[in-house]
Design an enzyme around this catalytic site. Structure first.
Site, PDB file in Angstrom:
ATOM      1  N   ASN A 101       0.908  -1.268  -0.131  1.00 27.90           N
ATOM      2  CA  ASN A 101      -0.074   0.041  -0.139  1.00 27.90           C
ATOM      3  C   ASN A 101       0.728   1.088   0.157  1.00 27.90           C
ATOM      4  O   ASN A 101       1.979   1.268   0.501  1.00 27.90           O
ATOM      5  CB  ASN A 101      -0.876   0.096   1.320  1.00 27.90           C
ATOM      6  CG  ASN A 101      -1.917  -1.190   1.174  1.00 27.90           C
ATOM      7  OD1 ASN A 101      -2.161  -1.687   0.227  1.00 27.90           O
ATOM      8  ND2 ASN A 101      -2.364  -1.538   2.338  1.00 27.90           N
ATOM      9  N   VAL A 102       0.328   2.316  -0.633  1.00 25.66           N
ATOM     10  CA  VAL A 102       1.117   3.589  -0.676  1.00 25.66           C
ATOM     11  C   VAL A 102       0.551   4.534   0.107  1.00 25.66           C
ATOM     12  O   VAL A 102       0.781   5.699  -0.071  1.00 25.66           O
ATOM     13  CB  VAL A 102       1.204   3.983  -2.188  1.00 25.66           C
ATOM     14  CG1 VAL A 102       2.045   3.099  -3.091  1.00 25.66           C
ATOM     15  CG2 VAL A 102      -0.247   4.117  -2.759  1.00 25.66           C
ATOM     16  N   ASP A 103      -0.441   4.307   1.171  1.00 23.38           N
ATOM     17  CA  ASP A 103      -1.277   5.288   1.893  1.00 23.38           C
ATOM     18  C   ASP A 103      -0.534   5.505   3.360  1.00 23.38           C
ATOM     19  O   ASP A 103      -1.164   6.472   3.975  1.00 23.38           O
ATOM     20  CB  ASP A 103      -2.607   4.797   2.040  1.00 23.38           C
ATOM     21  CG  ASP A 103      -2.510   3.228   2.627  1.00 23.38           C
ATOM     22  OD1 ASP A 103      -1.794   2.935   3.418  1.00 23.38           O
ATOM     23  OD2 ASP A 103      -3.609   2.566   2.433  1.00 23.38           O
ATOM     24  N   HIS A 118       5.932  -0.465  -2.610  1.00 25.68           N
ATOM     25  CA  HIS A 118       5.527   0.430  -3.814  1.00 25.68           C
ATOM     26  C   HIS A 118       5.585   2.062  -3.618  1.00 25.68           C
ATOM     27  O   HIS A 118       4.933   2.649  -4.520  1.00 25.68           O
ATOM     28  CB  HIS A 118       4.087   0.004  -4.278  1.00 25.68           C
ATOM     29  CG  HIS A 118       4.189  -1.419  -4.875  1.00 25.68           C
ATOM     30  ND1 HIS A 118       2.892  -2.017  -4.714  1.00 25.68           N
ATOM     31  CD2 HIS A 118       4.964  -2.006  -5.213  1.00 25.68           C
ATOM     32  CE1 HIS A 118       3.285  -3.267  -5.227  1.00 25.68           C
ATOM     33  NE2 HIS A 118       4.482  -3.554  -5.772  1.00 25.68           N
ATOM     34  N   CYS A 126      10.806  14.632  -8.598  1.00 21.74           N
ATOM     35  CA  CYS A 126      11.057  15.052 -10.124  1.00 21.74           C
ATOM     36  C   CYS A 126      12.067  13.887 -10.565  1.00 21.74           C
ATOM     37  O   CYS A 126      13.011  13.558 -10.188  1.00 21.74           O
ATOM     38  CB  CYS A 126      12.099  16.319 -10.227  1.00 21.74           C
ATOM     39  SG  CYS A 126      12.647  16.859 -11.898  1.00 21.74           S
ATOM     40  N   GLY A 217      -4.718  -9.087   3.712  1.00 26.02           N
ATOM     41  CA  GLY A 217      -5.270  -8.402   2.667  1.00 26.02           C
ATOM     42  C   GLY A 217      -4.781  -8.310   1.466  1.00 26.02           C
ATOM     43  O   GLY A 217      -4.747  -7.108   0.566  1.00 26.02           O
ATOM     44  N   SER A 219      -4.280 -10.273  -2.698  1.00 25.69           N
ATOM     45  CA  SER A 219      -4.568 -11.338  -3.636  1.00 25.69           C
ATOM     46  C   SER A 219      -3.112 -11.960  -4.083  1.00 25.69           C
ATOM     47  O   SER A 219      -2.948 -12.843  -4.858  1.00 25.69           O
ATOM     48  CB  SER A 219      -5.340 -11.009  -4.623  1.00 25.69           C
ATOM     49  OG  SER A 219      -4.793  -9.815  -5.357  1.00 25.69           O
ATOM     50  N   ASN A 243      -7.260 -13.248   4.016  1.00 29.19           N
ATOM     51  CA  ASN A 243      -7.697 -12.613   2.667  1.00 29.19           C
ATOM     52  C   ASN A 243      -9.068 -13.143   2.345  1.00 29.19           C
ATOM     53  O   ASN A 243      -9.464 -14.259   2.453  1.00 29.19           O
ATOM     54  CB  ASN A 243      -6.784 -12.826   1.512  1.00 29.19           C
ATOM     55  CG  ASN A 243      -7.104 -12.063   0.420  1.00 29.19           C
ATOM     56  OD1 ASN A 243      -7.305 -10.754   0.671  1.00 29.19           O
ATOM     57  ND2 ASN A 243      -7.283 -12.475  -0.695  1.00 29.19           N
ATOM     58  N   GLY A 245     -11.181 -13.967  -0.311  1.00 30.05           N
ATOM     59  CA  GLY A 245     -11.047 -14.562  -1.799  1.00 30.05           C
ATOM     60  C   GLY A 245      -9.719 -14.812  -1.988  1.00 30.05           C
ATOM     61  O   GLY A 245      -8.931 -15.356  -1.330  1.00 30.05           O
TER      62      GLY A 245
HETATM   63 ZN    ZN Z   1      13.644  18.886 -11.223  1.00 29.81          ZN
END
Ligand code: ZN
Length: 269
Positions: A101-103, A118, A126, A217, A219, A243, A245
């Site tokens: 997760n990226v949260d 991730h 940049c 959580g 898959s 999980n 599923g």
């Molecule tokens: Zn730059």
């Protein structure tokens, strides 16, 4: 023995856990996931790295949707799954929490032994000079340049995205790097982009020290997470998954708990 008590004994038995988490941890924090119970896409596949970097129109569409999606994404709060795993770390039981997760909600709940495999959506980079800035700062800039877009409403989509299909994105102004005019990109690994090697190596080293792996959580459809399951299985480490599923690792699991993660881990709270 119920699945729930089997999970308790799995955690009691294996002292040092390598925990791998995915989108299922954050859905009850209001962040939608990408895939259904069969691991298939619920909506249009996300933007690829190649399209984002190579095509200005793709960047316009991405940032216009993100302008809307970020408002809610940035306000999401951790839930009982994040809190249960932070508690497990507090008990000295977590070697590493590797999240797809990226949260940043694990960190918000108090976890510190975390690698964001991730990346993180609250930061922008940049791609030319490497300058980093907070996503909030870019949000101010996006709003300043595109004030009318804020009035549009759209349903939230995964990763701070929003479902905004019909709009004409060609008028959307995309800010570039203030220092070098380069392309700004969220500091997350896009589909079609490689995870930085040092990040994989750091996580793999910690997997070696763990007694077992707990998947929560996910898959495991994305290889960047699945590769760690393969490593753990090759090293003969027990594997448990919570999980709802199917998972890609079902054939490798020692224990599978088909429950919502908040319910399955509630015993830790
Ligand atoms: Zn730059």
């Amino acid at each position: 023995m119920t699945e729930g008590s089997m999970l308790q004994s799995f955690i009691a038995r294996n002292r040092r856990l390598f925990v791998l988490t995915g989108a299922g941890c954050s859905t009850s924090s209001g962040i939608p996931d990408y895939r259904d119970g069969d691991g298939k896409w619920k909506r249009m596949a996300p933007v690829t790295y190649q399209a984002f970097m190579g095509d200005r129109a793709t960047r316009q569409r991405y940032w216009a949707r993100s302008l809307l999606g970020w408002r809610r994404f940035s306000r999401a709060l951790p839930n009982d799954t994040h809190r249960a795993l932070a508690r497990l770390e507090g008990m000295g039981r977590i070697e590493l929490l590797l999240t797809q997760n990226v949260d940043r909600l694990h960190q918000a709940a108090g976890s510190t032994r975390v690698i964001d495999i991730h990346g993180r959506l609250d930061r922008v980079r940049c791609m030319d000079c490497g300058r980093e800035l907070p996503r909030d700062e870019l949000q101010d800039e996006l709003v300043r340049l595109n004030p009318d877009w804020l009035a549009l409403d759209a349903a939230d989509a995964p990763d701070g995205d929003a479902d905004l299909e019909s709009a004409d994105f060609s008028s959307f102004a995309v800010p570039s790097c203030r220092r070098c005019d380069g392309v700004l990109k969220p500091d997350v690994v896009f589909f079609g982009e490689n995870v930085p090697r040092q990040r994989i190596e750091a996580a793999a080293k910690q997997l070696e020290r763990a007694d077992a792996m707990l998947i929560v959580g996910s898959s495991l459809m994305v290889y960047s997470g699945f590769r760690f399951v393969q490593m753990a299985a090759a090293a003969g480490k027990p594997l448990a998954a919570v999980n709802l599923g199917r998972t890609r690792a079902d054939g490798l699991l020692t224990l599978k708990v088909e429950q919502a993660s908040e319910a399955a881990l509630a015993f830790l709270l």
